[in-house]
Design a protein around this motif. Structure first.
Motif, PDB file in Angstrom:
ATOM      1  N   PHE A  60       0.856  -1.186   0.000  1.00 19.17           N
ATOM      2  CA  PHE A  60       0.000   0.000   0.000  1.00 19.17           C
ATOM      3  C   PHE A  60       0.890   1.233   0.000  1.00 19.17           C
ATOM      4  O   PHE A  60       2.060   1.167   0.415  1.00 19.17           O
ATOM      5  CB  PHE A  60      -0.934   0.020   1.222  1.00 19.17           C
ATOM      6  CG  PHE A  60      -0.224   0.301   2.505  1.00 19.17           C
ATOM      7  CD1 PHE A  60       0.390  -0.714   3.217  1.00 19.17           C
ATOM      8  CD2 PHE A  60      -0.139   1.599   3.010  1.00 19.17           C
ATOM      9  CE1 PHE A  60       1.082  -0.458   4.392  1.00 19.17           C
ATOM     10  CE2 PHE A  60       0.549   1.871   4.185  1.00 19.17           C
ATOM     11  CZ  PHE A  60       1.151   0.832   4.880  1.00 19.17           C
ATOM     12  N   SER A  82      -2.936   7.053  -3.407  1.00 24.58           N
ATOM     13  CA  SER A  82      -3.559   6.180  -2.400  1.00 24.58           C
ATOM     14  C   SER A  82      -3.911   4.890  -3.110  1.00 24.58           C
ATOM     15  O   SER A  82      -4.911   4.797  -3.800  1.00 24.58           O
ATOM     16  CB  SER A  82      -4.772   6.838  -1.730  1.00 24.58           C
ATOM     17  OG  SER A  82      -5.826   7.011  -2.605  1.00 24.58           O
ATOM     18  N   THR A  83      -3.049   3.887  -2.942  1.00 22.41           N
ATOM     19  CA  THR A  83      -3.195   2.649  -3.705  1.00 22.41           C
ATOM     20  C   THR A  83      -2.960   1.410  -2.847  1.00 22.41           C
ATOM     21  O   THR A  83      -2.309   1.465  -1.798  1.00 22.41           O
ATOM     22  CB  THR A  83      -2.172   2.575  -4.860  1.00 22.41           C
ATOM     23  OG1 THR A  83      -0.865   2.683  -4.312  1.00 22.41           O
ATOM     24  CG2 THR A  83      -2.397   3.663  -5.877  1.00 22.41           C
ATOM     25  N   LEU A  84      -3.505   0.325  -3.351  1.00 15.07           N
ATOM     26  CA  LEU A  84      -3.293  -1.013  -2.806  1.00 15.07           C
ATOM     27  C   LEU A  84      -2.916  -1.869  -3.997  1.00 15.07           C
ATOM     28  O   LEU A  84      -3.567  -1.782  -5.045  1.00 15.07           O
ATOM     29  CB  LEU A  84      -4.600  -1.497  -2.164  1.00 15.07           C
ATOM     30  CG  LEU A  84      -4.612  -2.837  -1.453  1.00 15.07           C
ATOM     31  CD1 LEU A  84      -3.531  -2.942  -0.394  1.00 15.07           C
ATOM     32  CD2 LEU A  84      -5.976  -3.056  -0.803  1.00 15.07           C
ATOM     33  N   LEU A  95      -4.653  -0.778  -7.543  1.00 12.24           N
ATOM     34  CA  LEU A  95      -5.960  -0.122  -7.508  1.00 12.24           C
ATOM     35  C   LEU A  95      -5.875   1.180  -6.727  1.00 12.24           C
ATOM     36  O   LEU A  95      -5.191   1.247  -5.709  1.00 12.24           O
ATOM     37  CB  LEU A  95      -7.000  -1.021  -6.820  1.00 12.24           C
ATOM     38  CG  LEU A  95      -7.259  -2.409  -7.387  1.00 12.24           C
ATOM     39  CD1 LEU A  95      -8.325  -3.122  -6.548  1.00 12.24           C
ATOM     40  CD2 LEU A  95      -7.713  -2.331  -8.840  1.00 12.24           C
ATOM     41  N   GLY A  96      -6.613   2.200  -7.197  1.00  8.55           N
ATOM     42  CA  GLY A  96      -6.714   3.440  -6.421  1.00  8.55           C
ATOM     43  C   GLY A  96      -6.324   4.668  -7.216  1.00  8.55           C
ATOM     44  O   GLY A  96      -6.327   4.665  -8.445  1.00  8.55           O
ATOM     45  N   ARG A  97      -6.007   5.729  -6.497  1.00  9.30           N
ATOM     46  CA  ARG A  97      -5.576   6.982  -7.111  1.00  9.30           C
ATOM     47  C   ARG A  97      -4.064   7.002  -7.257  1.00  9.30           C
ATOM     48  O   ARG A  97      -3.343   6.797  -6.275  1.00  9.30           O
ATOM     49  CB  ARG A  97      -6.001   8.160  -6.217  1.00  9.30           C
ATOM     50  CG  ARG A  97      -5.438   9.492  -6.685  1.00  9.30           C
ATOM     51  CD  ARG A  97      -5.717  10.605  -5.698  1.00  9.30           C
ATOM     52  NE  ARG A  97      -5.088  11.843  -6.101  1.00  9.30           N
ATOM     53  CZ  ARG A  97      -5.575  12.696  -6.989  1.00  9.30           C
ATOM     54  NH1 ARG A  97      -6.740  12.445  -7.562  1.00  9.30           N
ATOM     55  NH2 ARG A  97      -4.933  13.784  -7.328  1.00  9.30           N
TER      56      ARG A  97
END
Lengths: 310, 310, 310
Positions: A60, A82-84, A95-97
């Motif tokens: 993350f 902000s990712t995982l 996934l995410g921004r």
């Protein structure tokens, strides 16, 4: 703040970059300022990786961006990322921004052009005079290819989540890296703005100097027209000192006629005080003219500052 | 980010939960989305405990909530919790913003109903159709009873700080826990909304499966009426896999007549990749009808995702 | 939240301060409240120092302020401080947002006046009735003198970054510290408000008690007039208990006539539970009258609370 935190699952990291200088923009009074982030943006981040076994990892990353000169948060709170992600032999699924992979090709084209900083002409006023790209997207699914010899690349898709707007984004990148050479091509299709971006970039490290450059095309609609842009740059390492220069130029065409032309240059130096701290200084100048040759925008930036990583 | 932080007084912790799926709500176009927090909400927290001697401890907890799909902070910044507490033989006295103790009884009733998640019908559209409770309060004083054999419980009061509004909150909880059985009753009186909530909840772990359920009553005023609601759920562990199903139903009565009826179900599965990382998938469907049987709201959610703790 | 973070470059620190009490202000209903920060403001910070060799150091500090009673961030996000500094034999050069050095002289004058807290009369309603100073500035350059025997001091300048506004700030401080005595003078010139502040402060630690006091002058313009203010205080340590009292008085003159008079007192006690945790209680009362002796403002505060550092 006491003794021995037992914690491997999260690392706190960041960077503070502040400088003093001068900015003169067309139609505005000359201004002495304190600047945040002229070498690279100030940030505070939290990241970690878990080994899931079988070569699989979960990671993350959350990166807050703020302006150290005023203490103000940029928007959104976790603007940087902000990712995982899950990664393994299959590559990485994130996934995410986050930044787009096309943005990484833009970064490669400017990597030796005044340190890809606020002094870099391509990313500050010259490129995008006909319609600039979004360097980050929310709701993004990024697939990064696994290691394949000298080749690297990825594809991505950002959901727009508005059934009426059709503002999805599709991106792709393919690169070749071998010793001192790094070559890459990236594209980004922004449906909301009806803009398609395609860039070819290259960097080569000769040892006594590294060079980078790139050629970028934007295909827009009748109202925004099309852009053709290029940039070149050189970094020269001299011990703790590093000198750099960059140049960029671009034009926008609408209905076959040139509607605007932009060009600019940058010069800069960094001095490495330690592994984590650098002093720097630089200048940047660019101007934009319309189809008739009348100047519509210009800016001159000069600043000296310090950057500290933690 | 370098070597050996000497610090025991604060732990950084968190969770990132992202999923991809589909949401269809009445009167809206069907929507493919990236979701934040479908299993549990994404968060970043700071907490610590100091031993004061004589069995007394001081603890703090600050929990930021944000949406990892967009990088946006939820509001307020420390939405999850911001508390300071003293605990010892007398129990625990906690000051600040936090979840209500009635909310914990709601959680117990749904603990085996699709993992108390976005797939749980009771907490997503079925309960509260006549007036939903506030799950957190500012300016709250919570007293948690000390360990008393199988009994546990607490009382709390939230100051409304507006002399004109009279929006105080009073809450209480009493529970009994013995081996596989957990029984609790909670009440929450929200003076600002003129709503009193009372819930009885139970959970039992049979080993091959755990079940949970609860019955909830809201007593409102003439305008908002009264609610009667119940929920049941089951979780079945199968090694790393866990399957779960839940059902919930409720109705609102005004002046002796039913003004709305709501019901829904959820199904879900989690797969444990490691101690800190889970894959999951689930569906949820619920609908609300008015007194004449006309549907006034419905929603169907489907999503698969990953949750990572740190 | 797992095992052994290898990180020396950043320390996470903070403080949570919550209390319960009562505030009565003129023209408002009496109010029972939970308060944030009555002893000192609640905060979460990140800081670190890197040794650059040759006696030179780089340091950063980012301090978030928030209200633990509601979980809300204060504005801006890094309200407390966001700075980068270089220090060495030449002293310290600090860039960014931070408290002014004049504010430190204000702090010295109140250091034994009810713990420089919300119970201290000078900093809560008495001083500044004619025009209060700004205790922090953005875009600030602070130079702190190196160690020079018993003398200490610094100068600073905050850029206003608005070519039309001329709202720069200039500050200076000079102090003398020897054993139990600490004497300092500070000035702050706020061009935007056309206010110049000058303060002389002293503190002396007699062992059985410490005392502090100060005299402050504001020179404003015709509309805001001039202020003359003074404060005294005493702290008495009694083992884990500490008792304190403070008094402050001030008046504003316009065109040679007194336009307002303010005075107030505070009483308080702290009890040290541990190195990091204190219980406290206090009262404060102040009132402001106009030139004709008519009361224009008053407030009475009473609160008991707990403060925890980490």
């Amino acid at each position: 703040c006491g003794a021995a935190m037992a914690q491997s699952s999260v690392a706190v990291y960041g960077r503070v970059d502040l400088s003093l200088g001068h900015l003169k923009e067309q139609g505005k009074a000359s201004q002495s300022r304190m600047f945040d982030g002229n070498l690279t943006s100030t940030r505070l981040g939290f990241r970690g990786t878990e080994d899931l076994g079988g070569g699989l990892k979960a990671s993350f990353k959350m990166e807050h961006r703020f302006d150290a000169d005023t203490g103000a948060s940029e928007d959104p709170m976790w603007k940087g990322e902000s990712t995982l992600s899950l990664s393994g032999g299959f590559g990485e699924l994130k996934l995410g921004r986050s930044s787009t992979i096309y943005d990484e090709v833009r970064g490669l084209s400017a990597s030796s052009s005044v340190f890809d900083s606020a002094f870099t002409p391509s990313s500050n006023g010259v490129f995008g005079s006909g319609g600039d790209y979004s360097n980050r997207f929310n709701n993004k699914i990024t697939y990064v290819l696994p290691s394949m010899g000298n080749l690297y690349g990825g594809v991505e898709y950002a959901l727009d989540e508005d059934p009426d707007a059709k503002a999805d984004m599709i991106g792709a990148k393919l690169g070749y890296k071998s010793g001192p050479l790094n070559l890459a091509m990236g594209l980004q299709q922004e449906k909301g703005k009806e803009n398609d971006y395609l860039m070819v970039a290259a960097a080569y490290d000769f040892g006594v100097a590294s060079v980078s450059g790139g050629y970028n095309v934007r295909n827009g609609n009748a109202a925004s027209g099309d852009d053709n842009e290029f940039t070149v740059g050189v970094n020269v390492p001299l011990g703790a000192l590093q000198l750099s220069a960059g140049f960029a130029s671009g034009k926008t065409e609408k209905a076959g006629a040139t509607s605007s032309k932009a060009s600019g240059f940058g010069l800069g130096a960094t001095y490495t005080l330690s592994k984590r701290t650098k002093l720097y200084g630089g200048v940047r100048s660019h101007q934009v003219k319309d189809g008739s040759g009348t100047k519509t925008a210009d800016a001159r930036l000069f600043a000296v500052g310090v950057r500290h990583d933690f």
